[in-house]
Scaffold this motif. Structure first.
Motif, PDB file in Angstrom:
ATOM      1  N   ARG A 122       1.651  48.469  -6.738  1.00 46.10           N
ATOM      2  CA  ARG A 122       0.827  49.687  -6.649  1.00 46.10           C
ATOM      3  C   ARG A 122      -0.667  49.347  -6.776  1.00 46.10           C
ATOM      4  O   ARG A 122      -1.508  50.021  -6.200  1.00 46.10           O
ATOM      5  CB  ARG A 122       1.205  50.696  -7.736  1.00 46.10           C
ATOM      6  CG  ARG A 122       2.667  51.094  -7.762  1.00 46.10           C
ATOM      7  CD  ARG A 122       3.110  51.827  -6.519  1.00 46.10           C
ATOM      8  NE  ARG A 122       4.543  52.063  -6.555  1.00 46.10           N
ATOM      9  CZ  ARG A 122       5.446  51.364  -5.863  1.00 46.10           C
ATOM     10  NH1 ARG A 122       5.053  50.410  -5.024  1.00 46.10           N
ATOM     11  NH2 ARG A 122       6.734  51.631  -5.967  1.00 46.10           N
TER      12      ARG A 122
ATOM     13  N   THR B 245      -1.883  47.627  -3.323  1.00 42.17           N
ATOM     14  CA  THR B 245      -2.084  48.552  -2.204  1.00 42.17           C
ATOM     15  C   THR B 245      -3.123  49.627  -2.520  1.00 42.17           C
ATOM     16  O   THR B 245      -3.317  50.552  -1.727  1.00 42.17           O
ATOM     17  CB  THR B 245      -0.768  49.262  -1.841  1.00 42.17           C
ATOM     18  OG1 THR B 245      -0.304  49.978  -3.000  1.00 42.17           O
ATOM     19  CG2 THR B 245       0.295  48.272  -1.409  1.00 42.17           C
ATOM     20  N   LEU B 246      -3.758  49.523  -3.669  1.00 45.41           N
ATOM     21  CA  LEU B 246      -4.782  50.488  -4.126  1.00 45.41           C
ATOM     22  C   LEU B 246      -4.196  51.864  -4.433  1.00 45.41           C
ATOM     23  O   LEU B 246      -4.920  52.848  -4.536  1.00 45.41           O
ATOM     24  CB  LEU B 246      -5.919  50.627  -3.102  1.00 45.41           C
ATOM     25  CG  LEU B 246      -6.749  49.362  -2.865  1.00 45.41           C
ATOM     26  CD1 LEU B 246      -7.771  49.609  -1.762  1.00 45.41           C
ATOM     27  CD2 LEU B 246      -7.465  48.932  -4.129  1.00 45.41           C
ATOM     28  N   PHE B 247      -2.865  51.903  -4.585  1.00 45.38           N
ATOM     29  CA  PHE B 247      -2.237  53.180  -4.941  1.00 45.38           C
ATOM     30  C   PHE B 247      -2.677  53.621  -6.336  1.00 45.38           C
ATOM     31  O   PHE B 247      -2.858  54.818  -6.588  1.00 45.38           O
ATOM     32  CB  PHE B 247      -0.712  53.021  -4.872  1.00 45.38           C
ATOM     33  CG  PHE B 247       0.052  54.312  -5.007  1.00 45.38           C
ATOM     34  CD1 PHE B 247      -0.085  55.312  -4.061  1.00 45.38           C
ATOM     35  CD2 PHE B 247       0.918  54.521  -6.066  1.00 45.38           C
ATOM     36  CE1 PHE B 247       0.627  56.509  -4.172  1.00 45.38           C
ATOM     37  CE2 PHE B 247       1.634  55.705  -6.194  1.00 45.38           C
ATOM     38  CZ  PHE B 247       1.489  56.699  -5.240  1.00 45.38           C
TER      39      PHE B 247
ATOM     40  N   LYS C 130      -5.605  53.061  -7.636  1.00 48.47           N
ATOM     41  CA  LYS C 130      -6.954  53.635  -7.475  1.00 48.47           C
ATOM     42  C   LYS C 130      -6.849  55.040  -6.888  1.00 48.47           C
ATOM     43  O   LYS C 130      -7.586  55.945  -7.294  1.00 48.47           O
ATOM     44  CB  LYS C 130      -7.798  52.735  -6.574  1.00 48.47           C
ATOM     45  CG  LYS C 130      -9.234  53.213  -6.439  1.00 48.47           C
ATOM     46  CD  LYS C 130     -10.086  52.248  -5.644  1.00 48.47           C
ATOM     47  CE  LYS C 130     -11.530  52.719  -5.605  1.00 48.47           C
ATOM     48  NZ  LYS C 130     -12.393  51.819  -4.847  1.00 48.47           N
ATOM     49  N   ARG C 131      -5.948  55.199  -5.939  1.00 48.91           N
ATOM     50  CA  ARG C 131      -5.744  56.519  -5.337  1.00 48.91           C
ATOM     51  C   ARG C 131      -5.346  57.531  -6.409  1.00 48.91           C
ATOM     52  O   ARG C 131      -5.869  58.638  -6.457  1.00 48.91           O
ATOM     53  CB  ARG C 131      -4.670  56.404  -4.250  1.00 48.91           C
ATOM     54  CG  ARG C 131      -4.092  57.705  -3.746  1.00 48.91           C
ATOM     55  CD  ARG C 131      -5.037  58.483  -2.903  1.00 48.91           C
ATOM     56  NE  ARG C 131      -5.520  57.712  -1.765  1.00 48.91           N
ATOM     57  CZ  ARG C 131      -6.534  58.097  -0.993  1.00 48.91           C
ATOM     58  NH1 ARG C 131      -7.156  59.230  -1.247  1.00 48.91           N
ATOM     59  NH2 ARG C 131      -6.921  57.358   0.013  1.00 48.91           N
ATOM     60  N   LEU C 132      -4.400  57.130  -7.274  1.00 56.53           N
ATOM     61  CA  LEU C 132      -3.969  58.054  -8.330  1.00 56.53           C
ATOM     62  C   LEU C 132      -5.116  58.360  -9.290  1.00 56.53           C
ATOM     63  O   LEU C 132      -5.226  59.467  -9.813  1.00 56.53           O
ATOM     64  CB  LEU C 132      -2.784  57.453  -9.105  1.00 56.53           C
ATOM     65  CG  LEU C 132      -1.486  57.288  -8.309  1.00 56.53           C
ATOM     66  CD1 LEU C 132      -0.413  56.630  -9.178  1.00 56.53           C
ATOM     67  CD2 LEU C 132      -0.988  58.632  -7.787  1.00 56.53           C
ATOM     68  N   ARG C 133      -5.973  57.366  -9.516  1.00 55.71           N
ATOM     69  CA  ARG C 133      -7.114  57.590 -10.419  1.00 55.71           C
ATOM     70  C   ARG C 133      -8.210  58.433  -9.762  1.00 55.71           C
ATOM     71  O   ARG C 133      -9.165  58.812 -10.436  1.00 55.71           O
ATOM     72  CB  ARG C 133      -7.704  56.247 -10.864  1.00 55.71           C
ATOM     73  CG  ARG C 133      -6.788  55.488 -11.796  1.00 55.71           C
ATOM     74  CD  ARG C 133      -7.471  54.259 -12.305  1.00 55.71           C
ATOM     75  NE  ARG C 133      -8.078  54.474 -13.597  1.00 55.71           N
ATOM     76  CZ  ARG C 133      -9.197  53.878 -14.003  1.00 55.71           C
ATOM     77  NH1 ARG C 133      -9.829  53.057 -13.197  1.00 55.71           N
ATOM     78  NH2 ARG C 133      -9.662  54.093 -15.208  1.00 55.71           N
ATOM     79  N   SER C 134      -8.097  58.692  -8.478  1.00 57.07           N
ATOM     80  CA  SER C 134      -9.072  59.580  -7.844  1.00 57.07           C
ATOM     81  C   SER C 134      -8.617  61.036  -7.956  1.00 57.07           C
ATOM     82  O   SER C 134      -9.216  61.923  -7.363  1.00 57.07           O
ATOM     83  CB  SER C 134      -9.301  59.186  -6.384  1.00 57.07           C
ATOM     84  OG  SER C 134      -8.146  59.435  -5.629  1.00 57.07           O
TER      85      SER C 134
ATOM     86  N   ASP D 109      -5.320  58.269 -17.213  1.00 54.14           N
ATOM     87  CA  ASP D 109      -4.726  56.927 -17.138  1.00 54.14           C
ATOM     88  C   ASP D 109      -3.361  56.859 -17.823  1.00 54.14           C
ATOM     89  O   ASP D 109      -2.405  56.314 -17.243  1.00 54.14           O
ATOM     90  CB  ASP D 109      -5.683  55.888 -17.738  1.00 54.14           C
ATOM     91  CG  ASP D 109      -6.880  55.633 -16.826  1.00 54.14           C
ATOM     92  OD1 ASP D 109      -6.862  56.107 -15.679  1.00 54.14           O
ATOM     93  OD2 ASP D 109      -7.829  54.961 -17.274  1.00 54.14           O
TER      94      ASP D 109
ATOM     95  N   GLU E 270      -7.529  47.901 -10.448  1.00 45.62           N
ATOM     96  CA  GLU E 270      -7.827  47.549  -9.059  1.00 45.62           C
ATOM     97  C   GLU E 270      -7.719  46.038  -8.893  1.00 45.62           C
ATOM     98  O   GLU E 270      -7.907  45.299  -9.856  1.00 45.62           O
ATOM     99  CB  GLU E 270      -9.239  47.997  -8.684  1.00 45.62           C
ATOM    100  CG  GLU E 270      -9.386  49.502  -8.642  1.00 45.62           C
ATOM    101  CD  GLU E 270     -10.802  49.912  -8.275  1.00 45.62           C
ATOM    102  OE1 GLU E 270     -11.395  49.280  -7.387  1.00 45.62           O
ATOM    103  OE2 GLU E 270     -11.305  50.853  -8.899  1.00 45.62           O
TER     104      GLU E 270
ATOM    105  N   ARG F  39     -12.015  41.608  -7.318  1.00 44.37           N
ATOM    106  CA  ARG F  39     -12.816  41.370  -6.103  1.00 44.37           C
ATOM    107  C   ARG F  39     -13.536  40.036  -6.183  1.00 44.37           C
ATOM    108  O   ARG F  39     -13.832  39.562  -7.248  1.00 44.37           O
ATOM    109  CB  ARG F  39     -13.847  42.477  -5.913  1.00 44.37           C
ATOM    110  CG  ARG F  39     -13.202  43.787  -5.516  1.00 44.37           C
ATOM    111  CD  ARG F  39     -14.203  44.754  -4.965  1.00 44.37           C
ATOM    112  NE  ARG F  39     -15.116  45.245  -5.980  1.00 44.37           N
ATOM    113  CZ  ARG F  39     -16.058  46.152  -5.753  1.00 44.37           C
ATOM    114  NH1 ARG F  39     -16.193  46.638  -4.565  1.00 44.37           N
ATOM    115  NH2 ARG F  39     -16.846  46.570  -6.702  1.00 44.37           N
TER     116      ARG F  39
ATOM    117  N   ARG G 148     -12.239  66.502 -10.998  1.00 45.14           N
ATOM    118  CA  ARG G 148     -11.406  66.219  -9.822  1.00 45.14           C
ATOM    119  C   ARG G 148     -10.817  67.455  -9.126  1.00 45.14           C
ATOM    120  O   ARG G 148     -10.648  67.438  -7.906  1.00 45.14           O
ATOM    121  CB  ARG G 148     -10.291  65.237 -10.187  1.00 45.14           C
ATOM    122  CG  ARG G 148     -10.815  63.879 -10.598  1.00 45.14           C
ATOM    123  CD  ARG G 148     -11.529  63.201  -9.431  1.00 45.14           C
ATOM    124  NE  ARG G 148     -12.332  62.077  -9.831  1.00 45.14           N
ATOM    125  CZ  ARG G 148     -11.892  60.907 -10.252  1.00 45.14           C
ATOM    126  NH1 ARG G 148     -10.600  60.703 -10.354  1.00 45.14           N
ATOM    127  NH2 ARG G 148     -12.712  59.947 -10.580  1.00 45.14           N
TER     128      ARG G 148
ATOM    129  N   GLY H 211      -4.982  53.192   0.298  1.00 51.32           N
ATOM    130  CA  GLY H 211      -4.361  53.315  -1.024  1.00 51.32           C
ATOM    131  C   GLY H 211      -3.164  54.237  -1.081  1.00 51.32           C
ATOM    132  O   GLY H 211      -2.918  54.859  -2.107  1.00 51.32           O
TER     133      GLY H 211
END
Lengths: 239, 298
Positions: free
Chosen positions: A73, A76-78, A80-84, A89, A236, A239, B77, B88
């Motif tokens: 997860r 695949t940045l999933f 990060k997606r959930l954190r948007s 958390d 994440e 980088r 949000r 993502g």
């Protein structure tokens, strides 16, 4: 949290490699242990078989799957997606590990029920449940910590080996050799005291108060693992 | 400056170890505005945006979104849609499951079918994300950002990988949301999109905000250009011009109308044909290049 858990459950059941490697294989291994119970009972008693069943499910269905899922997860940045979203958390983490945890609990419950049906009931069911909860909490926390140093699901196949194989090894070591010698070492290694607790709960003959003291080292490992997870877990990819 | 900006960034600094990615960045985004944060590669705009979106902690400085710290997800949000630079999404979920999940987690409510229709994904409702093309994934990302018609929308490289029809459709939706009062923060490498759509633009380079303003304010400082070629043996035109190669000339001007008239009058008077004549206003590209060539600040 529940929408995340629901989506996670869907993903697990749609991903054959996770389903087979982390859920069906441990079930098959546990079935083998139950089938070979007469042979194994001679080596370490029924409590030993119970401990091996608990740690086989805990190490693979729970620990390794949690690491694999979180690494995938994140990759695949999933995450990060959930954190948007508005989810916190802790809610994200709980939602992600809840389905895996429930599946592992159901697995171990079914296996131990089958084992009890063919070999006889454990002496203290409440103590056994306490032991399983403590062992699973420890493996869950260790899973979060290991996920912090695992960058991909492929890498999880390597990073989970020390703890998953170590847990089975410790369960076998203590189950077969007992804790008469090297007592403190065996109780302090991860899973050692939890194994002893499962054995005590199944075989009986040990005062409950003495057995409950064994929760200390297990919960100590939970604290250590949570501290490590807080230190190493990343949301994440680096980088 | 507004007393109630949607986004208020003050002296923001972002560091990665010894690397100072964003240096003393300050700007505001007003309600209903489309603000484009542009920059050269490594300028620090993604780092700045991640702090503003609440994905990253600042080393120092303050950021407020709707007057709240951006990390206060519960408050912000539900009012904010975020289109990430990379999708993502989980490959194993379908399009509808993905949008529904993000919608529920943001606390916004919308008609799923209508949202998917606006991004032309109605026919992909039950398709898994793994089977979508790159452009379809971007449209899915956009769908989650606009789901529930949020008041503030972050669009990070929204049209990368989209064909021209999809780009136009995306901007149509953005325009509709803006007409309803939505505020938009855009980052893009397509400067013409920023030039056409943005109310104001911030240009970042090497971690600092080098210029900020409307397109006309940003381009005002650089000259427009008139380009032409002259037949061999023709006299040099009267205004200041620089030959770029052979008989080709470029006139850089801050008064296009006056200089162009003067050039055309001269050509008429001398019966000279101005070959390949073109007159172009200053473009954002020129400002961008000028900023990109500026030396580093300490």
């Amino acid at each position: 949290m529940l929408p995340i858990a629901r989506s996670e459950l869907i993903q697990i059941f749609r991903n054959r490699s996770v389903l087979i490697a982390n859920l069906l294989m441990p079930a098959a291994a546990a079935a083998f242990f139950i089938y070979s119970r007469d042979l194994l009972e001679g080596a370490g008693g029924l409590g030993y078989i119970g401990a091996v069943l608990v740690f086989t499910v805990g190490a693979f269905s729970l620990y390794a799957t949690v690491v694999t899922v979180l690494a995938a997860r994140r990759q695949t940045l999933f995450l990060k997606r959930l954190r948007s979203t508005a989810a916190s958390d802790p809610a994200i983490l709980i939602g992600l590990v809840l389905p895996v945890s429930v599946i592992a609990v159901v697995q171990v419950a079914v296996m131990l029920t089958v084992f009890a049906a063919v070999s006889g009931r454990p002496s203290d069911v409440v103590l056994l449940v306490t032991a399983i909860v403590a062992a699973f909490l420890m493996l869950l926390a260790l899973g979060l910590a290991t996920a912090g140093v695992t960058s991909s699901p492929e890498q999880a196949q390597v990073t989970t080996l020390p703890i998953s194989l170590g847990a089975i090894g410790v369960a076998s070591w203590i189950g077969i050799a007992g804790t008469a010698d090297l007592t403190w070492l065996k109780r302090l290694v991860p899973g050692g005291s939890a194994t002893e607790l499962v054995i005590d709960a199944w075989n009986g003959g040990v005062p409950v108060a003495d057995s409950l003291l064994l929760l200390g080292p297990t919960l100590g490992w939970v604290v250590v693992a949570v501290v490590l997870a807080a230190r190493f877990f990343r949301w994440e990819p680096r980088r | 400056m507004s007393t109630n900006p949607v986004i208020d960034v003050d002296e923001l600094n972002v560091r990665y170890g010894d690397f100072h990615a964003v240096k003393d960045l300050s700007f505001q985004v007003e309600p209903g505005e489309l603000y484009a944060l542009l920059g050269t590669n490594g300028a620090g705009k993604t780092s700045a945006l991640e702090v503003i979106e609440g994905h990253r902690e600042a080393a120092s400085g303050t950021v407020r979104v709707f007057g709240q710290p951006p990390t206060d997800r519960g408050a912000i949000r539900p009012r904010t849609g975020i289109m990430l630079q990379e999708s993502g999404f989980s490959d194993d979920l379908t399009v509808s499951e993905s949008v529904r999940l993000i919608g529920r987690l943001t606390g916004r409510v919308d008609a799923l079918d209508a949202v998917l229709k606006t991004v032309d994904l109605s026919h992909k409702t039950d398709t898994r994300v793994s089977q979508l093309s790159g452009g379809e994934k971007r449209r899915l990302d956009f769908a989650t950002a606009v789901y529930g018609r949020p008041e503030l929308i972050f669009l990070d490289e929204p049209t990368t990988g989209l064909d021209i029809q999809s780009r136009d459709a995306l901007w149509d939706v953005v325009q509709q949301l803006r007409e309803d009062g939505a505020t938009v923060v855009l980052t893009t490498h397509y400067l013409e999109e920023a030039q056409q759509r943005a109310d104001r633009i911030g240009l970042m380079h090497q971690g600092t905000l080098r210029q900020q303003g409307t397109v006309s304010e940003l381009t005002r400082a650089l000259p427009a250009s008139i380009q032409f070629s002259l037949p061999p043996g023709t006299a040099t035109p009267p205004m200041h011009s620089a030959p770029v190669s052979g008989n080709a000339y470029v006139v850089e001007t801050f008064d296009m109308q006056r200089d162009l008239k003067q050039l055309l009058d001269w050509a008429d008077d001398h019966a000279v044909e101005l070959l390949g004549l073109s007159a172009a206003p200053t473009r954002l590209d020129d400002v961008f290049r000028a900023v990109g060539s500026e030396p580093a600040t300490s």
